[in-house]
Design an enzyme around this catalytic site. Structure first.
Site, PDB file in Angstrom:
ATOM      1  CG  HIS A 234     126.360   8.117  16.194  1.00 29.90           C
ATOM      2  ND1 HIS A 234     126.184   7.875  14.843  1.00 29.90           N
ATOM      3  CD2 HIS A 234     126.260   9.469  16.348  1.00 29.90           C
ATOM      4  CE1 HIS A 234     125.988   9.020  14.217  1.00 29.90           C
ATOM      5  NE2 HIS A 234     126.028  10.001  15.105  1.00 29.90           N
TER       6      HIS A 234
ATOM      7  CB  SER B  20     126.958  12.270  12.540  1.00 28.24           C
ATOM      8  OG  SER B  20     125.603  12.009  12.766  1.00 28.24           O
TER       9      SER B  20
ATOM     10  CG  ASP C 132     125.994   4.517  14.505  1.00 34.49           C
ATOM     11  OD1 ASP C 132     125.009   4.932  15.150  1.00 34.49           O
ATOM     12  OD2 ASP C 132     126.744   5.258  13.847  1.00 34.49           O
TER      13      ASP C 132
END
Length: 289
Positions: free
Chosen positions: A253, A152, A224
């Protein structure tokens, strides 16, 4: 189904920026970072021996991290975690990599977990990462024996470090093209009203990835809700060879390592095998956590 915690964080950030704009206040990168200092777990609770580490960032801020050794020799995974969390939230990820037989080093950026300070600019995270790599060099770990693993927001930090201090390989999980793209994807109305285009944090991975000179493995869940997997497709198309991409069906995610099963585990082992020509990968166990 309610949105995931990271999704709520991005929405909260957007609302805060909107309120700041309406009140006439200026804003900057300091409102992007959603740090957490709460303690979720530690490696010993998951049966892993570890060393607690303190080290300075490139500009002298005291940072906290963990070094989790492995019994077998192998490349060191340097773990760059994402936003809205700290290293105590990533124990399950550490456990997974440890069960593969890999040593891992993970640290908190300034303002996250037990690390001191507060991130105010994009480059603050890069200074923190530089401090982590400097500490590892003092311990005898050269970048050629490291795999940078960024998730991320951490994918942006890992990519920046891969350009400045190239590792043996780079793994990006649920990366995004740029911070501005994320802002547009999450709240286009706020993007236009607040003026996200003027924010000083860009984390422009799409502009950087073409300069990558090391092997790349990219992983993304196709469900996600925080960072669309299409962003990985765009990044992957621009990245130079050698590269590989794993889209994990049904993964969100933060759960690709759990949902991906054999495909996720095999992707890691094959990636290390290609880099080191079986020098280390025969020691990897591939066991389920």
């Amino acid at each position: 189904m309610s949105p995931s915690h990271p999704a709520r964080v991005w929405n909260l950030i957007s609302v805060c920026l909107l309120l700041l704009a309406l009140s006439g206040c200026g804003f900057g990168t300091r409102y992007v970072f959603y740090s957490s200092r709460d303690v979720q777990s530690t490696p010993d609770r998951a049966g892993m021996a570890y060393e607690e580490v303190w080290f300075p960032s490139a500009d002298g801020v005291q940072l906290h991290g963990w070094y989790v050794p492995a019994e077998s020799p192998g490349p060191l995974v340097v773990f760059f975690h994402g936003n809205a969390a700290n290293i105590t939230h990533r124990v399950l990820n550490l456990h997974y990599l440890h069960n593969l037989g890999l040593p891992v080093f993970i640290f908190d950026y300034r303002g996250y977990g037990a690390s001191q300070g507060r991130p105010l600019q994009e480059r603050d995270l890069y200074r923190d990462a530089q401090g982590a790599l400097a500490w590892l060099r003092q311990r005898g770990w050269s970048p050629e024996r490291m795999i940078y693993f960024g998730r991320s927001l951490g994918a942006a930090v890992a990519l920046e470090m891969a350009l400045k201090q190239p590792p043996a390989g780079l793994v990006l999980e649920c990366p995004f093209t740029s911070l501005r793209d994320i802002a547009w994807e999450m709240t286009p109305f706020t993007y236009v009203l607040v003026g996200w285009w003027s924010i000083d944090a860009r984390f422009d991975n799409l502009a950087k990835i073409a300069r990558l000179s090391r092997p790349l493995l990219m992983v993304h869940g196709d469900r996600d809700r925080v960072i669309p997997h299409e962003m990985s497709l765009r990044l992957f198309a621009r990245a130079p060879d050698p590269k590989s991409l794993l889209l994990v069906p049904g993964a969100g995610h933060s759960d690709a390592h759990q949902v991906g099963g054999d495909s996720y585990r095999t992707a890691w082992i094959n990636f290390i095998d290609r880099i080191y020509k079986s020098k280390f990968s025969h020691n990897l166990t591939g066991q389920q956590p």
